[in-house]
Design a protein around this motif. Sequence first.
Motif, PDB file in Angstrom:
ATOM      1  N   VAL A  56     -15.111  12.867 -35.141  1.00 17.65           N
ATOM      2  CA  VAL A  56     -14.352  12.390 -33.789  1.00 17.65           C
ATOM      3  C   VAL A  56     -16.103  12.635 -32.866  1.00 17.65           C
ATOM      4  O   VAL A  56     -15.938  11.965 -31.955  1.00 17.65           O
ATOM      5  N   PHE A  57     -16.899  13.547 -33.409  1.00 24.57           N
ATOM      6  CA  PHE A  57     -18.542  13.250 -32.328  1.00 24.57           C
ATOM      7  C   PHE A  57     -17.939  14.063 -30.516  1.00 24.57           C
ATOM      8  O   PHE A  57     -18.393  13.272 -30.141  1.00 24.57           O
ATOM      9  N   GLY A  67     -13.628   6.947 -25.206  1.00 24.14           N
ATOM     10  CA  GLY A  67     -14.331   6.325 -25.842  1.00 24.14           C
ATOM     11  C   GLY A  67     -15.686   5.279 -25.887  1.00 24.14           C
ATOM     12  O   GLY A  67     -16.583   5.521 -27.004  1.00 24.14           O
ATOM     13  N   ALA A  68     -15.811   4.825 -24.842  1.00 30.45           N
ATOM     14  CA  ALA A  68     -16.983   3.526 -24.877  1.00 30.45           C
ATOM     15  C   ALA A  68     -17.895   4.795 -24.512  1.00 30.45           C
ATOM     16  O   ALA A  68     -19.747   4.325 -24.926  1.00 30.45           O
ATOM     17  N   LEU A  69     -18.003   5.348 -23.782  1.00 29.39           N
ATOM     18  CA  LEU A  69     -19.216   6.274 -23.850  1.00 29.39           C
ATOM     19  C   LEU A  69     -20.155   6.710 -24.635  1.00 29.39           C
ATOM     20  O   LEU A  69     -21.100   6.912 -25.387  1.00 29.39           O
ATOM     21  N   LYS A  70     -18.625   7.754 -25.740  1.00 24.74           N
ATOM     22  CA  LYS A  70     -19.442   8.451 -27.150  1.00 24.74           C
ATOM     23  C   LYS A  70     -19.794   7.592 -27.853  1.00 24.74           C
ATOM     24  O   LYS A  70     -21.104   6.862 -28.361  1.00 24.74           O
ATOM     25  N   SER A  71     -19.175   6.531 -28.385  1.00 27.18           N
ATOM     26  CA  SER A  71     -19.912   5.337 -29.075  1.00 27.18           C
ATOM     27  C   SER A  71     -21.097   4.789 -28.552  1.00 27.18           C
ATOM     28  O   SER A  71     -22.076   4.654 -29.503  1.00 27.18           O
ATOM     29  N   SER A  72     -21.378   4.712 -27.504  1.00 27.94           N
ATOM     30  CA  SER A  72     -22.689   4.301 -27.101  1.00 27.94           C
ATOM     31  C   SER A  72     -23.793   4.914 -27.104  1.00 27.94           C
ATOM     32  O   SER A  72     -24.727   4.937 -27.693  1.00 27.94           O
ATOM     33  N   MET A  73     -23.698   6.562 -27.059  1.00 28.41           N
ATOM     34  CA  MET A  73     -24.707   7.591 -26.971  1.00 28.41           C
ATOM     35  C   MET A  73     -24.852   7.759 -28.404  1.00 28.41           C
ATOM     36  O   MET A  73     -25.490   7.429 -29.025  1.00 28.41           O
ATOM     37  N   ILE A  74     -23.029   7.951 -29.230  1.00 32.08           N
ATOM     38  CA  ILE A  74     -24.341   7.222 -30.854  1.00 32.08           C
ATOM     39  C   ILE A  74     -24.807   6.199 -31.565  1.00 32.08           C
ATOM     40  O   ILE A  74     -26.073   6.221 -31.753  1.00 32.08           O
TER      41      ILE A  74
END
Length: 313
Positions: free
Chosen positions: A26-27, A77-84
Amino acid sequence: MDLPAQVNGLEHARLPARPLHLAIGVFDGVHRGHRAVIESAVRAARAEGGVGGVLTFWPHPSALLRPSNPTRLIQGGALKSSMIAGLGVDLVITEAFTAALAEVAAADFLPWLKQRLPQLAALYVGENFRFGQARRGDVAMLSGLARQHGVRVFSAPRVRLGGEAISSTRIRTMLTAGEIEAANAQLGYPYFAEGVVTPGKRLGRSLGFPTLNLVWAPDLEPRHGVYVVRVRGGAAPDSRPAVANYGLRPTVERTGEPRLETHVLGDCPLGEGDTIRVEWLMFLRPEVKFEGVDALCRQIALDRLAAAEYFGG
């Protein structure tokens, strides 16, 4: 792949014919422990000429499994994906966590995944990774299944700080308690808010403390109060020292949504319409209702002084 690709759904993943090294989780928060898992996948992919990818899920499984009390998330979700994507991966796949996915038996999870990602060569997970219906699968089970399908499994030990394991749960507790320095140590970066500066009522300007206002609605609200922060944004690459209030502004408003109001120490070239990032560094005090505007002004001056001292000014 030249740039990290972000795709919604496994069915849209278009991969080259190279071995896929995939981190799964999930991260939420993309904290230091998460990065240890993701970076191990990236290193192995580079060493073997493969693709380094991440599979994450949205919404959080708790939104489906316990909708009356879902886990409040550190990031959207969008911010998480961007950081990953910023960790050097080639691919970030966000898979919808649906009722159908929740019903996939643990024994069927790897075949389900391999069917959708035939290039899958290795999986990277945390040592406490759980999967499958009712979370019945663990790392030992995953490793056994993987051998049957020609897939390697690498389990990263939990990263510890001060003798305790770093976890998203602990970070959430710290944020809601205003323990921002402890949360930042676990995250491995300053907790931050991003958004576009919006018009306010200009009360701060009239009082001599102009602010940059963000209507910012995180899923997990950190403790309302005053923080030492720094601001990034605009054309200038450098950050600017500042003090911020996050909350409902009870002295000057009776209703409203929480707002983040940031007062930059010194000259401020930023203004309405600019996209900014506010990085939270230290909790100064809780938000309180003062007897009047004069008392509020006196306290803001003290808050400003405390922030300046934090930055050595």
